[in-house]
Scaffold this active site. Structure first.
Site: not given
Length: 503
Positions: A326-327
Site C-alpha cells: 500500500s503506497e
C-alpha cells in the site's frame, strides 16, 4: 513554556578509567501550549503538514492554526482531510490560498473551492510529492523521475486556478525532460517549507521521534524539510526509552515539541471484514470483473491494488502467497479487521481500516514510492475512466467537473517492469471508455498491459494495439465492436472469459 535538555555523559576508557566527558545541549523546545509552539507562523507562510487522509495528522496544531487565524497559507499535504476535520477546517475558514497535494479525495469543499476559482491547487503525483519533500530535506534541489512523462504534469497546462467562468486562470508549466539509458524522465524541483507540522507517537527528551503503524506516511520526510519543524506527540519518554534503531526522525531535525493526549484519531472509512464474502458474488458486471481479476495473481508476487474492484479481487487469493503493498507505507496488508479490532493508525491507501500480516513492514511514503518507482512491485491493478488502443490511461480528472487527483496512480503505472492491469466496466452510461485516443487528461502514456471488463479481456501489445483474448458468454465479436470505439485484433486462441472458482 520551554524546556531545554542538557545531557551529560562520561565515556570510560580501558580499565574503567574516565577517558573523555561529553556534554551536548539539545535545542528542541518542549512547549506547553499550542499557541506558543505556533507563535511565529504568519500570513503567507508555506506549511508542510503531515498525515495521510486523517491518519497521522497533527490535530492540535491544525486546530491552533484555526484559532490563530493566519491566512493566505500555502499548505503542502497529500490531501486536505475532510470537510470538518484536519486541513478541511482551514479550508472552511478560507485560510488556505494554495494546496500542493496529490489527492482531493472525498473533501467536497476542497473540490468546490478549486472548481469555483476560490482556491489554487497544484496537483502533484503522490510519489513525486514525497520525493520532492525528501529532496528538500536532503539538500537536493531537483531530480528526474519517469512519473508523469507525457501527461499534463510533463507538458504543462494542468489547471492550478480557475476563473469564476470556468476558464483557467493559472496553469502548470512544462517540465524539463531528459532521456537516460533509453528511458524518458522529467525534472521535478524540491519542496521546502517555512514550517513542518508533523504528528509522532512518541518523542524522547532529546527530541527524537518515532511513529506508530501507518501514521508515519508523509510525516517522516516532512519533518526534515521545514525551516522549523514542530512535532505534536502523544507522549514524551526519557532518553533511551526509544531504542536508537527505532528512531524514525533524529532530533537534529526537530525544533519544537508539543505533547497532547486524547487525539480524536477519526477514521475516515471504517471497513470491516464480512463473513462469506465469496458467496455474495453474482453474475453482475462488477462481480464478473472481480472473478476474472483474481486470476491475475501468481505465487510469490508483490502487488499494489487500487480501491474498489482490485482490492475486492484480493479476497479470492487462495493457495498462493501474494504480498500486498500500500503506497501509504505498508508491505504485507492483511484482511479488513473484525468489528472492534480496527486501529485508526492502520489504514490502506484508500483510507480503509486494515490489518497487517506476520512478516509485514511499515515505512514512510518516500520509501514506499521508492519501491514502486524502482520496479519492485510486480503487479499494479487499478480502475480507469478511459484507456486508449496504445495503452494510455486516464483515471484522475474530468476538467471543470470532477477532480479527485492522481494520487499514486501516475507513479504506479510509470514504474518499469510492473505489469499494469486496468479493471473497469466496458462503457459508462452508453459512452465508450476504450478509445483510439483518450480525451481526458492522461495518467500515463502506453502503460497499460491488460484491460479486464465484464465483456472481455484485452491485451495491449506493442506495435499491434488491442488484442481480445477472452470474451464473455452472451457477447460476440460484433457486439464487442459496438461497445469498443478502438479497433482491435482477435487472438487465434480466443477463449471464454475466465472466472476464478469459488468454493
Amino acid at each position: 513554556m520551554l524546556r531545554t535538555l542538557v545531557v551529560g555523559k562520561q565515556i570510560l576508557g580501558a580499565a574503567g578509567k574516565r577517558a573523555i566527558s561529553v556534554s551536548s545541549a539539545l535545542s528542541a523546545e518542549f512547549c506547553e501550549d499550542v499557541d506558543y509552539a505556533l507563535r511565529d507562523v504568519k500570513d503567507g507562510h508555506k506549511l508542510l503538514v503531515g498525515g495521510f487522509g486523517l491518519c497521522g495528522i497533527p490535530e492540535y496544531l491544525i486546530a491552533g492554526l484555526v484559532e490563530k487565524g493566519v491566512k493566505d497559507l500555502t499548505c503542502v499535504s497529500n490531501n486536505a482531510g475532510v470537510d470538518d476535520f484536519g486541513l478541511g477546517l482551514l479550508l472552511q475558514n478560507r485560510q488556505i490560498k494554495r494546496m500542493i497535494s496529490s489527492y482531493v479525495g472525498e473533501n467536497a469543499e476542497f473540490e468546490r473551492q478549486f472548481l469555483s476559482g476560490e482556491l489554487e491547487v497544484e496537483l502533484t503525483p503522490q510519489g513525486t510529492l514525497a520525493e520532492r519533500i525528501r529532496a528538500g530535506g536532503a539538500g537536493v534541489p531537483a531530480f528526474y523521475t519517469p512519473t508523469g512523462y507525457g501527461t499534463l504534469v510533463h507538458r504543462g497546462g494542468s489547471p492550478i486556478k480557475y476563473n469564476p467562468d470556468g476558464t483557467i486562470a493559472i496553469q502548470s508549466q512544462p517540465r524539463e525532460e531528459r532521456n537516460f539509458n533509453g528511458r524518458n524522465y522529467i525534472m521535478e524541483e524540491a519542496i521546502l517549507g517555512d514550517f513542518s507540522l508533523v504528528k509522532a507517537h512518541k518523542a524522547d527528551e532529546a527530541g527524537n521521534l518515532t511513529f506508530r503503524m501507518a501514521a508515519n506516511n508523509f510525516n517522516q520526510p516532512m519533518a526534515t524539510a521545514g525551516r522549523i519543524t514542530i512535532a505534536e506527540v502523544e507522549e514524551v519518554v526519557p532518553v533511551g526509552a526509544i531504542p536508537a534503531e527505532d528512531v524514525h526522525v533524529p532530533c537534529i531535525f526537530v525544533d519544537r515539541i508539543i505533547t497532547r493526549t486524547g487525539h480524536e484519531k477519526r477514521i475516515e472509512k471504517l471497513t470491516l471484514q464480512k463473513e462469506d464474502a465469496g458467496s455474495q458474488l453474482s453474475d453482475s458486471p462488477k462481480d464478473r470483473i472481480i472473478r476474472r481479476a483474481a486470476l491475475e495473481f501468481t505465487d510469490g508476487m508483490f502487488a499494489n491494488l487500487g480501491i474498489g474492484i482490485p482490492m475486492m479481487a484480493a479476497n479470492y487469493i487462495s493457495g498462493i502467497t501474494v504480498t500486498l503493498q500500500s503506497e501509504n507505507g505498508i508491505l504485507g496488508l492483511g484482511p479488513f479487521p473484525r468489528a472492534g479490532q480496527q486501529d485508526p493508525d492502520l489504514i490502506n491507501a484508500g483510507k480503509q481500516t486494515v490489518t497487517i500480516l506476520p512478516g509485514s513492514s511499515l515505512f514512510s511514503s518516500d520509501v514506499s514510492f521508492g519501491m514502486i518507482r524502482g520496479g519492485h512491485v510486480d503487479l499494479t491493478m487499478l480502475g480507469g475512466l478511459q484507456v486508449s488502443a496504445r495503452g494510455d490511461l486516464a483515471n484522475w480528472m474530468i476538467p471543470g467537473k470532477m477532480v479527485k487527483g492522481m494520487g499514486g496512480a501516475m507513479d504506479l503505472v510509470g514504474s518499469p517492469g510492473t505489469k499494469v492491469v486496468v479493471t473497469m466496466e466496458h462503457t459508462a452510461r452508453g459512452a465508450h471508455k476504450i478509445l483510439p485516443d483518450c480525451t481526458l487528461p492522461l495518467t500515463g502514456t502506453q502503460v497499460v498491459d491488460k484491460i479486464i471488463t465484464e465483456k472481455c479481456v484485452f491485451d495491449v501489445v506493442k506495435d499491434v494495439g488491442l488484442v481480445v483474448t477472452e470474451i464473455a458468454d452472451g457477447e460476440t465479436l460484433d457486439t464487442l465492436k459496438l461497445a469498443t470505439a478502438a479497433s482491435f485484433e482477435v487472438s487465434p486462441e480466443l477463449k471464454p472469459l475466465q472466472q476464478i472458482k469459488i468454493s
